[in-house]
Structure formats: C-alpha cells, structure tokens
Design a protein around this motif. Sequence first.
Motif, PDB file in Angstrom:
ATOM      1  N   ASP A 138       0.806  -1.222   0.000  1.00 41.46           N
ATOM      2  CA  ASP A 138       0.000   0.000   0.000  1.00 41.46           C
ATOM      3  C   ASP A 138       0.837   1.269   0.000  1.00 41.46           C
ATOM      4  O   ASP A 138       0.321   2.338  -0.299  1.00 41.46           O
ATOM      5  CB  ASP A 138      -0.936   0.005   1.219  1.00 41.46           C
ATOM      6  CG  ASP A 138      -1.847  -1.213   1.235  1.00 41.46           C
ATOM      7  OD1 ASP A 138      -2.334  -1.584   0.152  1.00 41.46           O
ATOM      8  OD2 ASP A 138      -2.059  -1.791   2.317  1.00 41.46           O
ATOM      9  N   ASP A 139       2.110   1.168   0.349  1.00 43.70           N
ATOM     10  CA  ASP A 139       2.961   2.353   0.426  1.00 43.70           C
ATOM     11  C   ASP A 139       4.360   1.966  -0.041  1.00 43.70           C
ATOM     12  O   ASP A 139       5.280   1.765   0.755  1.00 43.70           O
ATOM     13  CB  ASP A 139       2.997   2.896   1.863  1.00 43.70           C
ATOM     14  CG  ASP A 139       3.858   4.147   1.973  1.00 43.70           C
ATOM     15  OD1 ASP A 139       4.094   4.791   0.936  1.00 43.70           O
ATOM     16  OD2 ASP A 139       4.300   4.464   3.101  1.00 43.70           O
ATOM     17  N   ARG A 140       4.512   1.833  -1.329  1.00 42.82           N
ATOM     18  CA  ARG A 140       5.799   1.393  -1.859  1.00 42.82           C
ATOM     19  C   ARG A 140       6.273   2.308  -2.975  1.00 42.82           C
ATOM     20  O   ARG A 140       5.468   2.905  -3.701  1.00 42.82           O
ATOM     21  CB  ARG A 140       5.711  -0.039  -2.372  1.00 42.82           C
ATOM     22  CG  ARG A 140       4.752  -0.242  -3.537  1.00 42.82           C
ATOM     23  CD  ARG A 140       4.807  -1.683  -4.026  1.00 42.82           C
ATOM     24  NE  ARG A 140       3.897  -1.904  -5.139  1.00 42.82           N
ATOM     25  CZ  ARG A 140       3.830  -3.057  -5.811  1.00 42.82           C
ATOM     26  NH1 ARG A 140       4.604  -4.058  -5.481  1.00 42.82           N
ATOM     27  NH2 ARG A 140       2.986  -3.186  -6.808  1.00 42.82           N
ATOM     28  N   VAL A 141       7.593   2.403  -3.081  1.00 45.95           N
ATOM     29  CA  VAL A 141       8.228   3.122  -4.184  1.00 45.95           C
ATOM     30  C   VAL A 141       8.765   2.112  -5.199  1.00 45.95           C
ATOM     31  O   VAL A 141       8.568   2.248  -6.402  1.00 45.95           O
ATOM     32  CB  VAL A 141       9.355   4.033  -3.662  1.00 45.95           C
ATOM     33  CG1 VAL A 141      10.088   4.686  -4.822  1.00 45.95           C
ATOM     34  CG2 VAL A 141       8.792   5.095  -2.721  1.00 45.95           C
ATOM     35  N   LEU A 142       9.432   1.077  -4.707  1.00 48.19           N
ATOM     36  CA  LEU A 142       9.916   0.004  -5.578  1.00 48.19           C
ATOM     37  C   LEU A 142       9.225  -1.314  -5.216  1.00 48.19           C
ATOM     38  O   LEU A 142       8.280  -1.728  -5.862  1.00 48.19           O
ATOM     39  CB  LEU A 142      11.442  -0.125  -5.452  1.00 48.19           C
ATOM     40  CG  LEU A 142      12.265   1.025  -6.039  1.00 48.19           C
ATOM     41  CD1 LEU A 142      13.746   0.800  -5.775  1.00 48.19           C
ATOM     42  CD2 LEU A 142      12.028   1.130  -7.541  1.00 48.19           C
ATOM     43  N   GLY A 143       9.735  -1.960  -4.162  1.00 46.90           N
ATOM     44  CA  GLY A 143       9.190  -3.261  -3.792  1.00 46.90           C
ATOM     45  C   GLY A 143       8.437  -3.282  -2.489  1.00 46.90           C
ATOM     46  O   GLY A 143       7.957  -4.337  -2.073  1.00 46.90           O
ATOM     47  N   GLY A 144       8.355  -2.141  -1.794  1.00 52.88           N
ATOM     48  CA  GLY A 144       7.662  -2.098  -0.510  1.00 52.88           C
ATOM     49  C   GLY A 144       8.502  -2.537   0.664  1.00 52.88           C
ATOM     50  O   GLY A 144       7.977  -2.737   1.763  1.00 52.88           O
ATOM     51  N   VAL A 145       9.822  -2.698   0.448  1.00 48.33           N
ATOM     52  CA  VAL A 145      10.707  -3.142   1.531  1.00 48.33           C
ATOM     53  C   VAL A 145      10.839  -2.060   2.595  1.00 48.33           C
ATOM     54  O   VAL A 145      10.749  -2.335   3.798  1.00 48.33           O
ATOM     55  CB  VAL A 145      12.097  -3.518   0.975  1.00 48.33           C
ATOM     56  CG1 VAL A 145      13.052  -3.868   2.114  1.00 48.33           C
ATOM     57  CG2 VAL A 145      11.985  -4.687   0.013  1.00 48.33           C
ATOM     58  N   GLY A 146      11.051  -0.811   2.161  1.00 51.85           N
ATOM     59  CA  GLY A 146      11.241   0.276   3.116  1.00 51.85           C
ATOM     60  C   GLY A 146      10.033   0.498   3.999  1.00 51.85           C
ATOM     61  O   GLY A 146      10.149   0.623   5.225  1.00 51.85           O
TER      62      GLY A 146
ATOM     63  N   SER B  68      26.278  -1.334  -0.513  1.00 49.35           N
ATOM     64  CA  SER B  68      25.673  -2.359   0.338  1.00 49.35           C
ATOM     65  C   SER B  68      24.164  -2.169   0.476  1.00 49.35           C
ATOM     66  O   SER B  68      23.427  -3.129   0.681  1.00 49.35           O
ATOM     67  CB  SER B  68      26.323  -2.354   1.724  1.00 49.35           C
ATOM     68  OG  SER B  68      26.171  -1.082   2.334  1.00 49.35           O
ATOM     69  N   GLY B  69      23.698  -0.921   0.382  1.00 48.54           N
ATOM     70  CA  GLY B  69      22.270  -0.667   0.482  1.00 48.54           C
ATOM     71  C   GLY B  69      21.492  -1.324  -0.635  1.00 48.54           C
ATOM     72  O   GLY B  69      20.411  -1.891  -0.417  1.00 48.54           O
ATOM     73  N   PHE B  70      22.034  -1.278  -1.856  1.00 52.14           N
ATOM     74  CA  PHE B  70      21.372  -1.906  -3.002  1.00 52.14           C
ATOM     75  C   PHE B  70      21.323  -3.417  -2.831  1.00 52.14           C
ATOM     76  O   PHE B  70      20.292  -4.055  -3.092  1.00 52.14           O
ATOM     77  CB  PHE B  70      22.113  -1.541  -4.285  1.00 52.14           C
ATOM     78  CG  PHE B  70      21.592  -2.252  -5.504  1.00 52.14           C
ATOM     79  CD1 PHE B  70      20.426  -1.824  -6.128  1.00 52.14           C
ATOM     80  CD2 PHE B  70      22.255  -3.364  -6.016  1.00 52.14           C
ATOM     81  CE1 PHE B  70      19.939  -2.488  -7.244  1.00 52.14           C
ATOM     82  CE2 PHE B  70      21.773  -4.028  -7.131  1.00 52.14           C
ATOM     83  CZ  PHE B  70      20.612  -3.584  -7.753  1.00 52.14           C
ATOM     84  N   VAL B  71      22.435  -4.007  -2.386  1.00 55.06           N
ATOM     85  CA  VAL B  71      22.491  -5.468  -2.203  1.00 55.06           C
ATOM     86  C   VAL B  71      21.515  -5.901  -1.115  1.00 55.06           C
ATOM     87  O   VAL B  71      20.772  -6.876  -1.278  1.00 55.06           O
ATOM     88  CB  VAL B  71      23.927  -5.907  -1.845  1.00 55.06           C
ATOM     89  CG1 VAL B  71      23.971  -7.400  -1.553  1.00 55.06           C
ATOM     90  CG2 VAL B  71      24.878  -5.565  -2.986  1.00 55.06           C
ATOM     91  N   LEU B  72      21.509  -5.181   0.014  1.00 56.66           N
ATOM     92  CA  LEU B  72      20.613  -5.528   1.120  1.00 56.66           C
ATOM     93  C   LEU B  72      19.152  -5.387   0.712  1.00 56.66           C
ATOM     94  O   LEU B  72      18.320  -6.239   1.049  1.00 56.66           O
ATOM     95  CB  LEU B  72      20.917  -4.635   2.326  1.00 56.66           C
ATOM     96  CG  LEU B  72      20.127  -4.914   3.607  1.00 56.66           C
ATOM     97  CD1 LEU B  72      20.401  -6.330   4.096  1.00 56.66           C
ATOM     98  CD2 LEU B  72      20.491  -3.904   4.691  1.00 56.66           C
ATOM     99  N   TYR B  73      18.837  -4.324  -0.027  1.00 57.27           N
ATOM    100  CA  TYR B  73      17.451  -4.118  -0.484  1.00 57.27           C
ATOM    101  C   TYR B  73      17.040  -5.243  -1.429  1.00 57.27           C
ATOM    102  O   TYR B  73      15.920  -5.765  -1.339  1.00 57.27           O
ATOM    103  CB  TYR B  73      17.330  -2.767  -1.180  1.00 57.27           C
ATOM    104  CG  TYR B  73      15.903  -2.350  -1.471  1.00 57.27           C
ATOM    105  CD1 TYR B  73      15.217  -1.508  -0.600  1.00 57.27           C
ATOM    106  CD2 TYR B  73      15.232  -2.795  -2.612  1.00 57.27           C
ATOM    107  CE1 TYR B  73      13.906  -1.129  -0.854  1.00 57.27           C
ATOM    108  CE2 TYR B  73      13.925  -2.429  -2.860  1.00 57.27           C
ATOM    109  CZ  TYR B  73      13.271  -1.590  -1.989  1.00 57.27           C
ATOM    110  OH  TYR B  73      11.973  -1.228  -2.245  1.00 57.27           O
ATOM    111  N   PHE B  74      17.942  -5.621  -2.328  1.00 57.92           N
ATOM    112  CA  PHE B  74      17.633  -6.677  -3.298  1.00 57.92           C
ATOM    113  C   PHE B  74      17.399  -8.009  -2.597  1.00 57.92           C
ATOM    114  O   PHE B  74      16.460  -8.755  -2.943  1.00 57.92           O
ATOM    115  CB  PHE B  74      18.777  -6.798  -4.306  1.00 57.92           C
ATOM    116  CG  PHE B  74      18.527  -7.801  -5.399  1.00 57.92           C
ATOM    117  CD1 PHE B  74      17.607  -7.545  -6.396  1.00 57.92           C
ATOM    118  CD2 PHE B  74      19.216  -8.999  -5.417  1.00 57.92           C
ATOM    119  CE1 PHE B  74      17.370  -8.480  -7.399  1.00 57.92           C
ATOM    120  CE2 PHE B  74      18.992  -9.937  -6.409  1.00 57.92           C
ATOM    121  CZ  PHE B  74      18.065  -9.668  -7.404  1.00 57.92           C
TER     122      PHE B  74
END
Length: 319
Positions: A219-227, A254-260
């Motif tokens: 309901d509140d996502r920019v890419l995948g809703g992880v944040g 590292s932020g990109f890898v962790l998010y992925f």
Amino acid sequence: MKKTISINISGILFHIEEDGYTALKNYLDAINQHFSHYEGNQEIITDIENRIAEIFLSNLKNNKQVITADNVSNLIQKMGTIADFKAIEQDMGTEEPQTEESGNDFYKYVTPPEQNAGKGYKKLTRLVNGKILGGVCAGFAHYFSIDPLWARLITILLLFSGGLHFNGLHLPFFSEGFEIDTAIGWWTIIAYILLWIILPVSYDKPEDKNIKKLYRNPDDRVLGGVGSGLSAYFDIDVIWVRLAFVGLTFAGGSGFVLYFILWIITPMAKSITERIEMKGGAITLSNIETTIQQNLSTENTKEESTSKKTIARSFSVFR
C-alpha cells in the motif's frame, strides 16, 4: 459418546463435535452477515477461514482427530466476536453494568488465558512446515522467538561474506608466526548441513502471534515495498528507512544489495491477515475491520490524487 460432523474449512476436512459445530456455524454466520456489505467480502471471509483452519490444525496434536466444543470456544475467545468491537465503538468511554442473558452468552467477550503459562523448555528442531530448504533457519527462529526471515537473512549474509585472515599468531610448538585463512561462506554451508543432519525433525506448526513478522507493504511502496515494510516492523517513519538505504547505496553499494536480498526473501502482505501481522497486531475481527477501513481510506486518497492530477493536466492545455 458424542456425535461428530465433517466440515470443510479452507480446503481442509475437520471432524467436529455437534455442539461445537452449532457454535461455529453461528459464529461464521454472524461474520458473513457483518462483512457482506464490504467490497471484496469473499476475500475477507476466506482470510478469516484460513485463520480458523490454522488454529484448528494447531489443536489436532498427539493423535487427536476431533475438534471439540472447547476448541471452538477458545477460537472465539482468541479472534473475538462481532458484538465485541461493536460494543466498543458504540460506547467507548462509559462502563455499563453487565447483564447476562442466556441468548447473548455466546457473544460475550472473554479474555483469553495467558498463552505462555505452563510451557516448558524449548527444543531446537528443524521445522518442516516452515522450511524453504531444510527447515534449519525456521527451527532457530522458533527457538529464539523471532521471525524466520531474520535467521535466513543472517545465513545469506554469512554465505556471501568474505574470509578471515589471521597473521602472526604465536601458538605453542610453533617457532614462527602462524597464519590462518578461513572462508566464512564455506563454514556456513558446513554448519547448515551438519545442523540439517543432527537436528530432530518437527512436523508441528507452532503458532506464536507475539512474534512480529516482516512483510513488504503493497500500500505504500516506491519500488518493492521493503522500506515501508521495515518502517511498519520497527514502528518508525518510512523516510528514515529509505534514507538509510540510499545512504548505504552511495557508501559502497551495500544498500542496493541488502534491499535486493530483502526484496527476494520478504513476502508481500497480500491478505488482510498478513497486513495485520505486518503491523504487529493480533488477528481478531476488530483488527480485520480496522485494516479494511484503512485500506479503503488509502484507496480513496489515491483516487482523489489521481483525479486532481487529471484535472490539472486538462487545465494546463488552456494555459
């Protein structure tokens, strides 16, 4: 000797005592009647029935094959009734004397007993019902009362981490410095395989609703809703989570890898019950209705913003 009835809930066949069946039927009829005016009510009823099936399955242990009337009463106590939160909405701040009526005893709210009372020590096992590979991470998560996702994330990070190098170690019987090189990833694989072999298997499906679960927020996502999912889990503003990912991305990637990784291993909160678990709430009828109303207000806000953008674009033509 009691008469039993076979029922189908969420595609699972249960044998239930006749008096328990009557109580369950009245309970489900009240739920169907209350949620019938909501859009997508069939999906709501399906989520509730899935939750009922989970609770009933947890009661069928030690060769027990029949759902009793006490099991149904405990289910109603845990999930709440329509009358419970209707009474709270109608009279929030006043206390009225309780008058007991025989016809309304079924809808009385009873505080459930403490779930952790009388439990013995935990045993570390492999959970087959919660496994992705061997159930080792799910077993550790249950043992330490955490979301299995964190155990899997730690395992993945250890698997792809670098090695350790110890130089100049002075050990007995060695005249010169001793060097040790070890790869953490390989040790992680060896440890996982050993635990897979030595840990006993458990086919139970433990239910601990005190454990907050991490989901991706649709309901509140920019890419995948992880944040937004992490912000709901840690109860912080989503902007700080997104700034942390951006900062880690520019600080070395590292932020990109962790998010992925989190995008892959974190499930999306698709159903109503998963949205409630994402926020750390108990799956009760009151929380289900509150979540539905929040989703409706969110959808209305999105529709209003979309219509405003459309009108603004149409007027920009005449400028």
